[in-house]
Enzyme design. Structure first.
Site, PDB file in Angstrom:
ATOM      1  N   CYS A   1     -13.310   3.642  25.228  1.00  0.00           N
ATOM      2  CA  CYS A   1     -12.849   5.041  25.121  1.00  0.00           C
ATOM      3  C   CYS A   1     -14.064   5.954  24.921  1.00  0.00           C
ATOM      4  CB  CYS A   1     -11.856   5.206  23.967  1.00  0.00           C
ATOM      5  SG  CYS A   1     -12.625   5.146  22.336  1.00  0.00           S
TER       6      CYS A   1
ATOM      7  N   HIS B   1       0.721  -4.104   5.956  1.00  0.00           N
ATOM      8  CA  HIS B   1      -0.461  -3.975   6.821  1.00  0.00           C
ATOM      9  C   HIS B   1      -1.753  -4.301   6.070  1.00  0.00           C
ATOM     10  CE1 HIS B   1      -0.014  -0.151   4.700  1.00  0.00           C
ATOM     11  NE2 HIS B   1      -1.336  -0.139   4.718  1.00  0.00           N
ATOM     12  N   GLU B   2      -1.630  -5.012   4.944  1.00  0.00           N
ATOM     13  CA  GLU B   2      -2.829  -5.272   4.124  1.00  0.00           C
ATOM     14  C   GLU B   2      -2.882  -6.781   3.911  1.00  0.00           C
ATOM     15  OE1 GLU B   2      -4.015  -1.969   0.890  1.00  0.00           O
ATOM     16  OE2 GLU B   2      -3.022  -3.679   0.015  1.00  0.00           O
TER      17      GLU B   2
ATOM     18  N   CYS C   1     -12.548   5.014  17.286  1.00  0.00           N
ATOM     19  CA  CYS C   1     -11.915   4.570  18.542  1.00  0.00           C
ATOM     20  C   CYS C   1     -10.537   5.213  18.718  1.00  0.00           C
ATOM     21  CB  CYS C   1     -11.768   3.050  18.552  1.00  0.00           C
ATOM     22  SG  CYS C   1     -10.913   2.445  20.030  1.00  0.00           S
TER      23      CYS C   1
ATOM     24  N   CYS D   1      -6.843  -3.062   4.128  1.00  0.00           N
ATOM     25  CA  CYS D   1      -6.535  -1.624   4.121  1.00  0.00           C
ATOM     26  C   CYS D   1      -7.176  -0.910   2.935  1.00  0.00           C
ATOM     27  CB  CYS D   1      -5.036  -1.343   4.169  1.00  0.00           C
ATOM     28  SG  CYS D   1      -4.714   0.428   4.257  1.00  0.00           S
TER      29      CYS D   1
ATOM     30  N   CYS E   1       0.856  -1.192   0.000  1.00  0.00           N
ATOM     31  CA  CYS E   1       0.000   0.000   0.000  1.00  0.00           C
ATOM     32  C   CYS E   1       0.891   1.239   0.000  1.00  0.00           C
ATOM     33  CB  CYS E   1      -0.892  -0.025   1.240  1.00  0.00           C
ATOM     34  SG  CYS E   1      -1.854   1.463   1.547  1.00  0.00           S
ATOM     35  N   HIS E   2       0.376   2.337  -0.521  1.00  0.00           N
ATOM     36  CA  HIS E   2       1.182   3.563  -0.551  1.00  0.00           C
ATOM     37  C   HIS E   2       1.575   4.006   0.866  1.00  0.00           C
ATOM     38  CE1 HIS E   2       2.271   6.805  -3.567  1.00  0.00           C
ATOM     39  NE2 HIS E   2       2.925   7.090  -2.459  1.00  0.00           N
ATOM     40  N   THR E   3       0.767   3.641   1.842  1.00  0.00           N
ATOM     41  CA  THR E   3       1.081   4.044   3.219  1.00  0.00           C
ATOM     42  C   THR E   3       2.392   3.402   3.695  1.00  0.00           C
ATOM     43  OG1 THR E   3      -1.271   4.351   3.629  1.00  0.00           O
ATOM     44  CG2 THR E   3       0.125   4.179   5.565  1.00  0.00           C
TER      45      THR E   3
ATOM     46  N   ARG F   1      -2.083  -3.004  -7.253  1.00  0.00           N
ATOM     47  CA  ARG F   1      -1.524  -3.613  -6.060  1.00  0.00           C
ATOM     48  C   ARG F   1      -0.570  -4.740  -6.436  1.00  0.00           C
ATOM     49  NH1 ARG F   1      -2.589   0.160  -3.367  1.00  0.00           N
ATOM     50  NH2 ARG F   1      -3.634   0.201  -1.356  1.00  0.00           N
TER      51      ARG F   1
ATOM     52  N   CYS G   1     -11.732  -0.470  21.192  1.00  0.00           N
ATOM     53  CA  CYS G   1     -11.503  -0.883  22.581  1.00  0.00           C
ATOM     54  C   CYS G   1     -12.807  -1.099  23.323  1.00  0.00           C
ATOM     55  CB  CYS G   1     -10.665   0.172  23.296  1.00  0.00           C
ATOM     56  SG  CYS G   1     -11.534   1.727  23.619  1.00  0.00           S
TER      57      CYS G   1
ATOM     58  N   ARG H   1      -6.840  -1.455  19.739  1.00  0.00           N
ATOM     59  CA  ARG H   1      -5.936  -2.406  20.381  1.00  0.00           C
ATOM     60  C   ARG H   1      -4.879  -2.964  19.420  1.00  0.00           C
ATOM     61  NH1 ARG H   1      -9.980  -6.556  22.133  1.00  0.00           N
ATOM     62  NH2 ARG H   1     -11.249  -5.477  20.586  1.00  0.00           N
TER      63      ARG H   1
ATOM     64  N   CYS I   1     -15.871   5.160  21.543  1.00  0.00           N
ATOM     65  CA  CYS I   1     -16.648   3.914  21.575  1.00  0.00           C
ATOM     66  C   CYS I   1     -17.899   4.102  22.427  1.00  0.00           C
ATOM     67  CB  CYS I   1     -15.793   2.768  22.129  1.00  0.00           C
ATOM     68  SG  CYS I   1     -14.543   2.175  20.970  1.00  0.00           S
TER      69      CYS I   1
HETATM   70  N1  LIG Z   1      -7.345   7.211   4.907  1.00  0.00           N
HETATM   71  C1  LIG Z   1      -7.022   5.931   4.978  1.00  0.00           C
HETATM   72  O1  LIG Z   1      -7.516   5.203   5.830  1.00  0.00           O
HETATM   73  C2  LIG Z   1      -6.076   5.363   3.949  1.00  0.00           C
HETATM   74  C3  LIG Z   1      -5.893   3.974   3.835  1.00  0.00           C
HETATM   75  C4  LIG Z   1      -5.028   3.491   2.841  1.00  0.00           C
HETATM   76  C5  LIG Z   1      -4.332   4.370   2.041  1.00  0.00           C
HETATM   77  N2  LIG Z   1      -4.513   5.710   2.203  1.00  0.00           N
HETATM   78  C6  LIG Z   1      -3.836   6.707   1.358  1.00  0.00           C
HETATM   79  O2  LIG Z   1      -4.563   6.821   0.142  1.00  0.00           O
HETATM   80  C7  LIG Z   1      -3.678   7.344  -0.859  1.00  0.00           C
HETATM   81  C8  LIG Z   1      -3.759   6.487  -2.105  1.00  0.00           C
HETATM   82  O3  LIG Z   1      -3.218   5.191  -1.826  1.00  0.00           O
HETATM   83  P1  LIG Z   1      -2.990   4.135  -3.002  1.00  0.00           P
HETATM   84  O4  LIG Z   1      -2.420   2.924  -2.365  1.00  0.00           O
HETATM   85  O5  LIG Z   1      -4.197   4.059  -3.855  1.00  0.00           O
HETATM   86  O6  LIG Z   1      -1.810   4.888  -3.794  1.00  0.00           O
HETATM   87  P2  LIG Z   1      -1.422   4.806  -5.352  1.00  0.00           P
HETATM   88  O7  LIG Z   1      -0.056   5.380  -5.447  1.00  0.00           O
HETATM   89  O8  LIG Z   1      -1.702   3.448  -5.862  1.00  0.00           O
HETATM   90  O9  LIG Z   1      -2.481   5.796  -6.045  1.00  0.00           O
HETATM   91  C9  LIG Z   1      -2.376   7.197  -6.061  1.00  0.00           C
HETATM   92  C10 LIG Z   1      -2.909   7.655  -7.405  1.00  0.00           C
HETATM   93  O10 LIG Z   1      -2.968   9.080  -7.427  1.00  0.00           O
HETATM   94  C11 LIG Z   1      -2.621   9.512  -8.734  1.00  0.00           C
HETATM   95  N3  LIG Z   1      -2.244  10.933  -8.678  1.00  0.00           N
HETATM   96  C12 LIG Z   1      -1.100  11.496  -8.224  1.00  0.00           C
HETATM   97  N4  LIG Z   1      -1.143  12.843  -8.361  1.00  0.00           N
HETATM   98  C13 LIG Z   1      -2.348  13.130  -8.909  1.00  0.00           C
HETATM   99  C14 LIG Z   1      -2.985  14.341  -9.309  1.00  0.00           C
HETATM  100  N5  LIG Z   1      -2.393  15.548  -9.147  1.00  0.00           N
HETATM  101  N6  LIG Z   1      -4.224  14.261  -9.861  1.00  0.00           N
HETATM  102  C15 LIG Z   1      -4.835  13.059 -10.033  1.00  0.00           C
HETATM  103  N7  LIG Z   1      -4.274  11.874  -9.669  1.00  0.00           N
HETATM  104  C16 LIG Z   1      -3.044  11.923  -9.125  1.00  0.00           C
HETATM  105  C17 LIG Z   1      -1.501   8.579  -9.132  1.00  0.00           C
HETATM  106  O11 LIG Z   1      -1.313   8.567 -10.528  1.00  0.00           O
HETATM  107  C18 LIG Z   1      -2.021   7.237  -8.585  1.00  0.00           C
HETATM  108  O12 LIG Z   1      -2.795   6.542  -9.540  1.00  0.00           O
HETATM  109  C19 LIG Z   1      -2.299   7.375  -0.219  1.00  0.00           C
HETATM  110  O13 LIG Z   1      -2.054   8.683   0.262  1.00  0.00           O
HETATM  111  C20 LIG Z   1      -2.428   6.412   0.940  1.00  0.00           C
HETATM  112  O14 LIG Z   1      -1.501   6.656   1.974  1.00  0.00           O
HETATM  113  C21 LIG Z   1      -5.368   6.220   3.133  1.00  0.00           C
HETATM  114 ZN   LIG Z   2      -2.714   0.813   3.585  1.00  0.00          ZN
HETATM  115 ZN   LIG Z   3     -12.435   2.874  21.738  1.00  0.00          ZN
END
Ligand SMILES: NC(=O)c1ccc[n+]([C@@H]2O[C@H](COP(=O)([O-])OP(=O)(O)OC[C@H]3O[C@@H](n4cnc5c(N)ncnc54)[C@H](O)[C@@H]3O)[C@@H](O)[C@H]2O)c1
Ligand SMILES: [Zn+2]
Ligand SMILES: [Zn+2]
Length: 361
Positions: free
Chosen positions: A96, A63-64, A107, A162, A42-44, A356, A93, A111, A99
């Site tokens: 909190c 984490h996925e 939350c 994720c 994942c990008h994270t 992915r 939890c 945990r 919750c």
């Molecule tokens: N909030 C949450 O719970 C949560 C969970 C998982 C991931 N994320 C976040 O979500 C985001 C995306 O994750 P991902 O795994 O899909 O990443 P990814 O790199 O696969 O996808 C990002 C996409 O954004 C595009 N992009 C970049 N700049 C752009 C622009 N200016 N205009 C349009 N498109 C553009 C890229 O070409 C790419 O396709 C990341 O920041 C990640 O950390 C958040």
């Molecule tokens: Zn993730």
């Molecule tokens: Zn909680």
């Protein structure tokens, strides 16, 4: 007894990740030891290795994931050895303040395993999002292990842990997309395309995918985008207005994590519409918006952490939809790779070649 296995560790900011021996303890009370079957990149994970989340290096990434429960500690009743599970980074939890007010998806005391996993020399590891599943075994709080049907493929199931949940939940839960709504999704990576799939499941009428990469936009169409915009050649705000009778969309989902796309999402919205930020910004990013526009446009500006999901409720539901053929999780799996290939998978993600890459064990 601690188990020695190989894990993908980010040792310092910006350094390439390395596969190194790590020590994973046997589960203590309330913990579960999981034999990982598959874990998506994942990008994270990349944000972690770039130091964009925090400085708690060394990180154990991944984490996925899905896996099989190897053993459980005392008092664990929700899972048993042999169960097929998705690992969640939220295990409410129950006590909190969030919750207790009936919003466990916020939350504040989710945990995680109490015992640390460590490097071979005993240095404690920070597991990404409290999981750390680029490893053959990982230790989590049993509440993080959500039992699902063993019929699901491990690669597809892991992604629900994720990106898929974050994207689908951003549309369904946070954005509250409903029948007949118009939706725009900025960033059509794994998370954005999951938001598109979620908008379709929720009955949206118009679903507009925005990205800079035509490959991503072609995939967006497969997941349910009715229109796509390449923002490198077309102004997405103007084009979204044009596609929606001059009005903008009901729900604009930002799945990049950038001020540029956040601002586009803000202006691409109809009056009283909703912006959902699911992309994770880095600490240096700022936005500047005319306060009068914030007021005058009304609606809501929301952030979506993990799609406001409840893993124990939502993971089995999404796996059922997948097994019924109504949610094509397999399509998110661009390739399967080995545990030594995570660094290369980051580069493929940066070059936009994959939705992915999934490590299989
Ligand atoms: N909030 C949450 O719970 C949560 C969970 C998982 C991931 N994320 C976040 O979500 C985001 C995306 O994750 P991902 O795994 O899909 O990443 P990814 O790199 O696969 O996808 C990002 C996409 O954004 C595009 N992009 C970049 N700049 C752009 C622009 N200016 N205009 C349009 N498109 C553009 C890229 O070409 C790419 O396709 C990341 O920041 C990640 O950390 C958040
Ligand atoms: Zn993730
Ligand atoms: Zn909680």
């Amino acid at each position: 007894m601690a188990h020695q296995v190989n894990g993908v560790v980010a040792a310092a900011k910006g350094e390439p990740v390395k596969l190194v021996p790590i020590l994973v303890p046997d589960p203590g009370p309330g913990e579960a030891l999981i034999r990982v079957k598959a874990c998506g990149v994942c990008h994270t994970d990349l944000h972690y290795r770039e130091g964009a989340i925090n400085d708690d290096f060394p990180f154990l990434l991944g984490h996925e994931a899905s896996g099989i429960v190897e053993s459980v500690g005392g008092g664990v009743t929700n899972v048993a050895p042999g169960d097929f599970v998705i690992i969640a980074w939220r295990a409410p939890c129950g006590t909190c303040r969030s919750c207790l007010r009936g919003t466990p998806w916020y939350c504040f005391s989710s945990r995680n395993a109490a015992q640390p996993m460590t490097l071979a020399d005993g240095t404690p590891l920070s597991p990404a999002l409290g999981i750390g599943a680029f490893a053959e075994l990982t230790l989590v709080d049993a509440g993080q292990a959500v039992k699902i049907s063993p019929e699901a493929s491990p690669e597809a199931a892991g992604l629900v842990g994720c990106g898929i949940m974050a994207g689908i939940g951003a549309a369904m839960h946070t954005g509250n997309v409903g029948r007949g709504d118009s939706v725009a999704v900025f960033g059509c990576g794994g998370v954005g395309n999951a938001a598109i799939a979620g908008a379709r499941l929720a009955g949206a009428h118009t679903i507009i995918g925005v990205d800079l990469d035509d490959r991503k936009l072609a995939w967006a169409k497969e997941f349910g985008a009715t229109h796509t915009i390449n923002a490198s050649s077309t102004d997405p705000v103007e084009e979204i207005r044009r596609l929606t009778g001059g009005n903008g969309v009901n729900v604009a989902i930002e799945a990049v994590g950038s001020p540029v796309t956040y601002e586009q999402a803000f202006y691409a919205r109809d009056h009283a519409g909703t912006v959902v930020l699911v992309g994770v910004p880095s600490p240096d990013m700022k936005i500047e918006l005319p306060l009068l526009e914030v007021f005058g446009r009304g609606g809501s500006l929301k952030s979506s952490w993990y799609g406001d999901c409840l893993p124990s409720r939502d993971f089995p539901m999404l796996i059922d939809l997948y097994l019924q053929g109504r949610l094509d999780l397999d399509r998110f799996v661009s390739e399967t790779i080995g545990i030594g290939d995570v660094e290369e998978a980051f580069h493929k993600m940066e070059r936009g070649e994959v939705l992915r890459s999934v490590v299989v064990f």
